[in-house]
Design an enzyme around this catalytic site. Structure first.
Site, short mmCIF file in Angstrom:
data_model
loop_
_atom_site.label_atom_id
_atom_site.label_comp_id
_atom_site.label_asym_id
_atom_site.label_seq_id
_atom_site.Cartn_x
_atom_site.Cartn_y
_atom_site.Cartn_z
CB CYS A 97 -68.00 82.94 -14.38
SG CYS A 97 -68.04 84.28 -13.17
CB ALA A 98 -69.79 86.41 -17.52
#
EC number: 2.9.1.3
Length: 361
Positions: A97-98
């Site tokens: 994810c980020a």
């Protein structure tokens, strides 16, 4: 469940082309992604935006609750099915994810509950991105030899044939001129830089690399620009200039810009629409340099282009394109490149023909 922690782990992921299941929203993925990543988001763009607003207004607990409410029931099941299928198809992949925060951990936990243990990138895309940037800075310090030459000299193919060559135009999905677009859309700047870093890491890892072989590019390749660290090193590099006969160059250009592009457009769009796309592609390329040609000369060459297209449509022959291509090379592209080369003449270490055929520089 195994997680990746160190920069060496991140580099190993890029070198191995490890499949990455990127659970960020599509808008984040489009802004920048790793080469082997597929986007299977936990939240779509609207859901992510709503959770972000909730976080700012009501805090993390409320935002988390809203996220679970938005991704529930049939929506959650559909996304679980997609993640499960991707995990089974890519058993040696990894979640991302980020920043390695809640989104990848939530997906990892849901998969675990479904009987699938799948690792994640602890630092997320941000850590991989920083690794890519740092790797490019380090690897760009090695000596560079540039392959130069006028349009049609086969520079790109020559670079591709070198074990220490990196095809910048291939990575950028653009051939670097007014006619340089391909049928593949160019990536975002960050994704292009990530692709470049991964390619340099792989090339360096698979051999005892002492120097890079690159094409003599300007700063911009279509809409992508070279990382400043690499561009700066390229300005200091030695240059090998390919000087093939004009007729050989015309053969390469005919193959690349007329025969192959016509084939690619018709293959992608069908005969009728493909022909229109092909015509627009050539006209757009010529129009892009209208100011430098001057209006009168541009109009003359555009008329010759129209006549050549009519001949090609009715007979299949591309010979008519020489009527505008030859003056375009003699009056614009060749003088421009020779002028640019004169400014760095002291860096030229070789001039001569290359026996290769096909391809396009």
């Amino acid at each position: 469940m195994q997680e990746r922690h160190t920069e060496q782990d991140y580099r190993a992921l890029l070198i191995a082309d490890t499949p990455i299941i990127d659970v960020r929203a599509p808008i984040e993925f489009e802004q920048g992604a790793m080469p082997a990543a597929i986007n299977l988001p936990l939240m779509n763009n609207d859901e992510r935006a709503a959770v972000g607003i909730c976080y700012k207004q009501q805090g993390s607990d409320a935002a988390l609750a809203l996220g679970h409410k938005l991704v529930a029931g049939e929506i959650r099941q559909q996304r679980m099915d997609a993640w499960r299928a991707a995990c089974l198809q890519n058993p040696h992949g990894i979640l991302c994810c980020a920043r390695g925060g809640q989104r990848s951990h939530i997906v990892q936990r849901w998969l675990h509950d479904a009987g699938i243990d799948y690792p994640l990138v602890e630092g997320g895309y941000k850590a991989l991105r920083q690794t890519a940037i740092q790797a490019t800075i380090e690897l760009a310090q090695k000596p560079i030899v540039l392959i130069g030459g006028c349009t049609g000299s086969g520079k790109t193919l020559l670079v591709q044939q070198q074990p220490n060559g990196v095809d910048l135009e291939g990575l950028a999905r653009h051939r670097g001129s007014a006619f340089g677009r391909t049928l593949q859309p160019q990536l975002s700047q960050a994704s292009f830089e990530n692709m470049l870093a991964a390619e340099m890491l792989k090339t360096d890892a698979h051999q005892d690399l002492r120097l890079w072989v690159l094409e003599d590019e300007s700063r911009m390749i279509g809409s992508n620009h070279l990382p400043e660290c690499l561009r700066e090193r390229m300005t200091q590099a030695t240059i090998a200039v390919v000087e093939d006969p004009f007729e050989i160059r015309l053969e390469r250009l005919n193959e690349e810009y007329f025969l192959r592009m016509h084939h690619d457009f018709t293959h992608a769009y069908g005969d009728e629409q493909g022909w229109q796309e092909y015509c627009e592609y050539l006209h757009h390329g010529l129009s892009a340099i209208k100011r430098r040609l001057g209006l009168q000369r541009y109009n003359e060459l555009a008329a010759r282009l129209d006549a050549a297209l009519t001949t090609q449509l009715t007979t299949g022959s591309t010979d008519g394109h020489l009527a505008w291509l030859v003056p375009l090379l003699e009056e614009y592209y060749d003088p421009m490149y020779r002028y640019q080369l004169e400014k760095k003449a002291e860096k030229v270490v070789f001039r001569g023909e290359w026996a290769g055929s096909g391809g396009m520089g």
